[in-house]
Write an enzyme that holds these catalytic residues in place. Structure first.
Site, PDB file in Angstrom:
ATOM      1  N   ASP A 156     -10.175  -2.515  -5.670  1.00 34.20           N
ATOM      2  CA  ASP A 156      -9.349  -1.460  -5.080  1.00 34.20           C
ATOM      3  C   ASP A 156      -9.537  -0.175  -5.879  1.00 34.20           C
ATOM      4  OD1 ASP A 156      -7.507   0.117  -3.828  1.00 34.20           O
ATOM      5  OD2 ASP A 156      -5.762  -1.098  -4.342  1.00 34.20           O
ATOM      6  N   HIS A 205      -8.564  -3.986  -1.310  1.00 38.73           N
ATOM      7  CA  HIS A 205      -7.276  -3.406  -0.940  1.00 38.73           C
ATOM      8  C   HIS A 205      -6.728  -4.103   0.309  1.00 38.73           C
ATOM      9  CE1 HIS A 205      -4.299  -0.166  -1.017  1.00 38.73           C
ATOM     10  NE2 HIS A 205      -4.406  -0.106   0.290  1.00 38.73           N
ATOM     11  N   SER A 211       0.840  -1.205   0.000  1.00 41.08           N
ATOM     12  CA  SER A 211       0.000   0.000   0.000  1.00 41.08           C
ATOM     13  C   SER A 211       0.878   1.258   0.000  1.00 41.08           C
ATOM     14  CB  SER A 211      -0.948  -0.038   1.207  1.00 41.08           C
ATOM     15  OG  SER A 211      -1.913   0.988   1.121  1.00 41.08           O
TER      16      SER A 211
END
Length: 480
Positions: free
Chosen positions: A412, A442, A309
């Site tokens: 996502d 995500h 991320s």
């Protein structure tokens, strides 16, 4: 008093809800694993298995991935109802956290910074090879809170692990002394993976329960030493603090490698002029200046960057700086990088960003608020180099970047940016495959409640297959 009671009640309800949802999420995958183990199709039967049970996995690249670990179970499709319910509560909790962070005065920026928050559940370091991996924590910068956690797999041990964790004292009792490399023995040397955790720059930590479990999984699957970086969090430490911390750890790794090499040659040999296996460079107090685990077992000439991320943004920045530094980082060589659902964003909305404006776990408004907390007010721009890797004129040219594996999730909100970046790398003739998981959200492979799902396990195995292509000493026996 009333506020305290409300906060305690909120925390209790959150933990209760989390326990219920976690049980619901994990029940189906465990049953699926049992079914898979009973059926256990052979490699020759994989094609028939795929036709009978369509998977939720896609691979975008100019070449094909080895089929060994790319089979996702038919019952593991996401997001399930439990995941959707947990996503709602997760977003509620995150919005509450982000609101509290916005109340921190801008002038209260702390150069020393913090690397974790009180609400983050952490796992203590354990040098006793728990689950096949020993860990230790090191604070490497006296001027900031920057720290690392080292994950050392048990494969470096050439003898019975029970002899490592127990030390017989004079009175006959066994006293735990932790792991220390044996002197005068040949040590197995492993590649090093620098790992940058997620958390949208404002949360997460290198010693959190979920990051600890994920790094153990990577260390075991890839047979590597994982160095998880505890970089400074925003808004206490805004841009470029986290990026500087990533680069500082890479330089620290180079310094440690050079100290270990110096210890082998600077007057530490025996009478025959041969190197001693236990040679070190010592400081004024007689302590070894080189970190013993890395000095004994690390091979920094095979270094991989792994970002999750927001950590993927840091990994990409560190990779660029490593390219610019060139031989100045010797003996450290970044041979590859893995970007897991990077936190890329831009000013012009993409098709999926319009479609998934209110996607699971992280939506548009949350991402915008996070970037406002991370970037200084005078530098806030959705096309800032830290946020958008494809802005014109960004150096160095993409053709000099290391091989890059990108992992994205269908649900996502930021997937399009990662896909575009991977495509640009391929246009520059960089080995840059893309793994896209259908119905995934995500952080599907690193979020605590999803870590035990078959999809998360398969993702880690797919990463291991690709990474081994570049860290293997013999070359291409792990090529896909």
């Amino acid at each position: 008093m009333y506020i305290l009671e409300i906060n305690q009640l909120r925390k209790f309800l959150f933990e209760l809800f989390l326990a219920i949802i976690t049980a619901a999420i994990r029940k189906s995958p465990f049953d699926a694993f049992k079914t898979f183990n009973e059926l256990n199709p052979s490699i020759s039967d994989r094609h028939q298995w795929r036709q009978r049970y369509p998977t939720s996995f896609e691979f975008h690249s100019s070449s094909k991935l080895s089929p060994l670990f790319t089979i996702l179970l038919f019952s593991s499709k996401m997001p399930s109802l439990a995941v959707k319910l947990y996503s709602i509560f997760f977003k509620f909790q995150q919005r509450y956290t982000l609101h509290n962070l916005t109340q921190i005065p801008v002038h209260a920026v702390d150069p020393f910074g913090i690397t974790s928050r009180r609400e983050e559940s952490t796992a203590a370091s354990n040098p006793s090879f728990y689950e096949g991996v020993a860990t230790k924590d090191i604070h490497i910068d006296p001027f900031s809170s920057l720290c690392i956690r080292i994950f050392l797999p048990a494969t470096v041990v050439n003898f019975d692990p029970t002899t490592i964790i127990e030390d017989k004292s004079k009175d006959g009792a066994f006293i735990y002394s932790g792991y220390s490399p044996q002197a005068r023995t040949k040590h197995k040397r492993l590649p090093v993976v620098l790992q940058f955790h997620g958390g949208a720059f404002v949360g997460g930590s290198n010693d959190s329960v979920r990051n600890d479990a994920f790094c153990r999984r990577i260390a075991n699957l890839c047979d590597v030493i994982v160095v998880a970086v505890g970089y400074r969090l925003a808004p206490e430490s805004r841009y470029p603090a986290a990026f500087d911390d990533g680069l500082k750890v890479l330089n620290w790794l180079a310094k440690e490698a050079n100290l270990a090499e110096c210890g082998k040659w600077m007057g530490n040999g025996n009478r025959n002029g041969r190197r001693r296996a236990d040679a070190h460079v010592f400081d004024g107090f007689g302590a070894s200046m080189a970190e013993p685990w890395l000095a004994a077992h690390g091979d920094p000439s095979r270094c991989v960057l792994l970002g999750v991320s927001s950590g993927a943004n840091i990994a990409d920045y560190v990779a660029r700086k490593a390219v610019e530094a060139g031989k100045l980082l010797d003996p450290v060589k970044v041979v590859a990088q893995v970007l897991m659902y990077p936190f890329f964003i831009g000013s012009s909305p993409t098709a999926s960003e319009i479609k998934l404006a209110n996607s699971y776990f992280y939506d548009k408004s949350m991402c915008m608020q996070t970037w406002k907390l991370f970037l200084p007010e005078e530098k806030f721009d959705l096309d800032h180099p830290a946020a958008n890797p494809l802005i014109p004129g960004r150096e160095p040219p993409l053709k000099f970047m290391p091989p890059t594996l990108t992992v994205v999730a269908e649900q996502d909100w930021m997937r399009d940016r990662a896909i575009a970046y991977s495509e640009e790398l391929r246009r520059a003739n960089i080995d840059a495959p893309l793994l896209e998981y259908k119905d995934a959200v995500h952080e599907f492979a690193t979020l605590d409640v999803l870590l035990q799902t078959p999809q998360a396990q398969a993702c880690a195995e797919d990463i291991a297959i690709w990474v081994k292509k570049y860290i293997s000493l013999r070359g291409h026996e792990f090529s896909y």
